[in-house]
Design a protein around this motif. Structure first.
Motif, PDB file in Angstrom:
ATOM      1  N   GLN A  56       0.830  -1.204   0.000  1.00  0.00           N
ATOM      2  CA  GLN A  56       0.000   0.000   0.000  1.00  0.00           C
ATOM      3  C   GLN A  56       0.865   1.256   0.000  1.00  0.00           C
ATOM      4  N   LEU A  57       1.936   1.252   0.785  1.00  0.00           N
ATOM      5  CA  LEU A  57       2.854   2.394   0.782  1.00  0.00           C
ATOM      6  C   LEU A  57       3.466   2.595  -0.598  1.00  0.00           C
ATOM      7  N   SER A  58       3.852   1.493  -1.241  1.00  0.00           N
ATOM      8  CA  SER A  58       4.482   1.573  -2.552  1.00  0.00           C
ATOM      9  C   SER A  58       3.574   2.266  -3.558  1.00  0.00           C
ATOM     10  N   GLN A  59       2.273   2.020  -3.465  1.00  0.00           N
ATOM     11  CA  GLN A  59       1.321   2.656  -4.372  1.00  0.00           C
ATOM     12  C   GLN A  59       1.098   4.131  -4.021  1.00  0.00           C
ATOM     13  N   ALA A  60       1.263   4.479  -2.736  1.00  0.00           N
ATOM     14  CA  ALA A  60       0.962   5.833  -2.288  1.00  0.00           C
ATOM     15  C   ALA A  60       2.140   6.790  -2.381  1.00  0.00           C
ATOM     16  N   LEU A  61       3.360   6.246  -2.407  1.00  0.00           N
ATOM     17  CA  LEU A  61       4.553   7.085  -2.384  1.00  0.00           C
ATOM     18  C   LEU A  61       4.959   7.544  -3.783  1.00  0.00           C
ATOM     19  N   PRO A  62       5.719   8.638  -3.885  1.00  0.00           N
ATOM     20  CA  PRO A  62       6.269   9.044  -5.183  1.00  0.00           C
ATOM     21  C   PRO A  62       7.132   7.938  -5.782  1.00  0.00           C
ATOM     22  N   ALA A  63       7.184   7.880  -7.103  1.00  0.00           N
ATOM     23  CA  ALA A  63       7.890   6.797  -7.790  1.00  0.00           C
ATOM     24  C   ALA A  63       9.378   6.774  -7.470  1.00  0.00           C
ATOM     25  N   ALA A  64       9.955   7.911  -7.102  1.00  0.00           N
ATOM     26  CA  ALA A  64      11.395   7.973  -6.830  1.00  0.00           C
ATOM     27  C   ALA A  64      11.778   7.307  -5.520  1.00  0.00           C
ATOM     28  N   ILE A  65      10.815   7.064  -4.650  1.00  0.00           N
ATOM     29  CA  ILE A  65      11.108   6.513  -3.333  1.00  0.00           C
ATOM     30  C   ILE A  65      11.372   5.016  -3.432  1.00  0.00           C
ATOM     31  N   GLU A  66      12.433   4.571  -2.791  1.00  0.00           N
ATOM     32  CA  GLU A  66      12.715   3.138  -2.641  1.00  0.00           C
ATOM     33  C   GLU A  66      12.146   2.680  -1.309  1.00  0.00           C
ATOM     34  N   LEU A  67      11.377   1.579  -1.334  1.00  0.00           N
ATOM     35  CA  LEU A  67      10.754   1.076  -0.122  1.00  0.00           C
ATOM     36  C   LEU A  67      11.404  -0.250   0.257  1.00  0.00           C
ATOM     37  N   ILE A  68      11.874  -0.331   1.489  1.00  0.00           N
ATOM     38  CA  ILE A  68      12.548  -1.530   1.982  1.00  0.00           C
ATOM     39  C   ILE A  68      11.748  -2.105   3.144  1.00  0.00           C
ATOM     40  N   GLY A  69      11.348  -3.369   3.024  1.00  0.00           N
ATOM     41  CA  GLY A  69      10.701  -4.077   4.113  1.00  0.00           C
ATOM     42  C   GLY A  69      11.740  -4.874   4.886  1.00  0.00           C
ATOM     43  N   VAL A  70      11.663  -4.824   6.196  1.00  0.00           N
ATOM     44  CA  VAL A  70      12.574  -5.575   7.066  1.00  0.00           C
ATOM     45  C   VAL A  70      11.747  -6.565   7.864  1.00  0.00           C
ATOM     46  N   GLU A  71      12.050  -7.873   7.719  1.00  0.00           N
ATOM     47  CA  GLU A  71      11.228  -8.918   8.318  1.00  0.00           C
ATOM     48  C   GLU A  71      12.102 -10.116   8.703  1.00  0.00           C
ATOM     49  N   PRO A  72      12.025 -10.573   9.959  1.00  0.00           N
ATOM     50  CA  PRO A  72      12.853 -11.703  10.381  1.00  0.00           C
ATOM     51  C   PRO A  72      12.317 -13.078   9.984  1.00  0.00           C
ATOM     52  N   ALA A  73      10.997 -13.207   9.779  1.00  0.00           N
ATOM     53  CA  ALA A  73      10.401 -14.527   9.512  1.00  0.00           C
ATOM     54  C   ALA A  73      10.517 -14.879   8.038  1.00  0.00           C
ATOM     55  N   ALA A  74      11.210 -15.969   7.743  1.00  0.00           N
ATOM     56  CA  ALA A  74      11.514 -16.333   6.358  1.00  0.00           C
ATOM     57  C   ALA A  74      10.264 -16.590   5.533  1.00  0.00           C
ATOM     58  N   GLU A  75       9.271 -17.281   6.092  1.00  0.00           N
ATOM     59  CA  GLU A  75       8.056 -17.594   5.326  1.00  0.00           C
ATOM     60  C   GLU A  75       7.246 -16.339   5.036  1.00  0.00           C
ATOM     61  N   MET A  76       7.196 -15.438   5.984  1.00  0.00           N
ATOM     62  CA  MET A  76       6.490 -14.177   5.754  1.00  0.00           C
ATOM     63  C   MET A  76       7.196 -13.368   4.676  1.00  0.00           C
ATOM     64  N   ARG A  77       8.510 -13.329   4.750  1.00  0.00           N
ATOM     65  CA  ARG A  77       9.292 -12.588   3.756  1.00  0.00           C
ATOM     66  C   ARG A  77       9.115 -13.194   2.364  1.00  0.00           C
TER      67      ARG A  77
END
Length: 257
Positions: A56-77
């Motif tokens: 949802q953030l990726s769709q709402a942010l300007p195209a120039a922004i890089e979005l990084i998700g940080v997640e410890p659980a391998a299956e969720m990632r």
């Protein structure tokens, strides 16, 4: 981050990805309108899970922004990575809230969506302050089930009877952010939302809870789903759908200059 929280959702990652709700557009706008991004800057989603808030953030942010998700659980990632669309500037990395895999001063915003209750929050706030630029935004979103809603009440009753004990309380994020070193201008907002679920999604939503893992272990996945599907059938309206209500909350503050 609580050690068990790093892996406890691996067992329910499929149900989590399929059934957990999107965040209300008004809440996304409340966060995004407060950003001060420049071209090429980074936004971080900590405890990004299956990527619901990240997408949802990726769709709402300007195209120039890089979005990084940080997640410890391998299956969720893995679930999150599978949902990345071609051309999206979206990446998921292994890491924790208390040790973000990013250098100092690179992010214009750090978010945590329905994840911060699992964190060692003083350590998370310190890490967020480290990776944020001066004036950068920290945002926390979460949701709580509306217990006055019959479908929510039935889900809660199932989890209390068959599931594990509640292992966290919803923190007072507004107070914590107001007192967190390096941050200022804490604010909060609320949004109420009702989702219409078909019976299968209702079942998967209930089983996506961390408290459902013991129920699945005790009853078996098939029996747990059978019980919940019977409940869903009784709850369904004439159109076959089940209203399920949440109260969403948002909290934000700025890294002090």
């Amino acid at each position: 981050m609580v050690a068990d929280s790093k892996t406890r959702f691996n067992a329910v990652a499929d149900d989590y990805a399929a059934a957990r709700p999107d965040y209300p557009p008004a809440l996304l706008r409340w966060f995004c309108d407060a950003l001060r991004p420049g071209e090429g800057e980074i936004v971080v989603d900590v405890g990004s899970g299956t990527g619901i808030f990240s997408r949802q953030l990726s769709q709402a942010l300007p195209a120039a922004i890089e979005l990084i998700g940080v997640e410890p659980a391998a299956e969720m990632r893995a679930q999150a990575k599978q949902a990345i669309l071609v051309g999206e500037k979206l990446d998921y990395r292994e890491g924790t809230a208390e040790r973000l895999p990013l250098p100092d001063g690179v992010a214009c915003a750090v978010f945590a969506a329905t994840a911060a209750h699992w964190f060692d929050r003083p350590a998370f706030f310190a890490e967020a302050a480290r990776v944020l630029v001066p004036g950068g935004l920290i945002g926390i979103a979460d949701y709580v089930r509306d217990e006055t809603n019959p479908a929510v009440a039935a889900a809660t009753a199932f989890l209390r009877r068959h599931g594990g004990p509640r292992v966290y309380e919803r923190p007072d994020y507004a107070a914590e952010l107001a007192q967190a070193p390096g941050f200022e201008g804490a604010e909060a907002c609320r949004e109420h939302a009702v989702f219409l679920l078909d019976p299968e999604r209702y079942v998967r939503l209930v089983l996506s809870s961390s408290h459902a893992v013991p129920a699945i272990a005790a009853l078996g996945a098939d029996r747990a789903r059978e019980i919940l599907l019977g409940t869903a059938t009784k709850l369904a309206q004439a159109d076959g759908l089940i209203p399920y209500a949440y109260a969403f909350r948002g909290f934000r503050a700025r890294r002090a200059a």
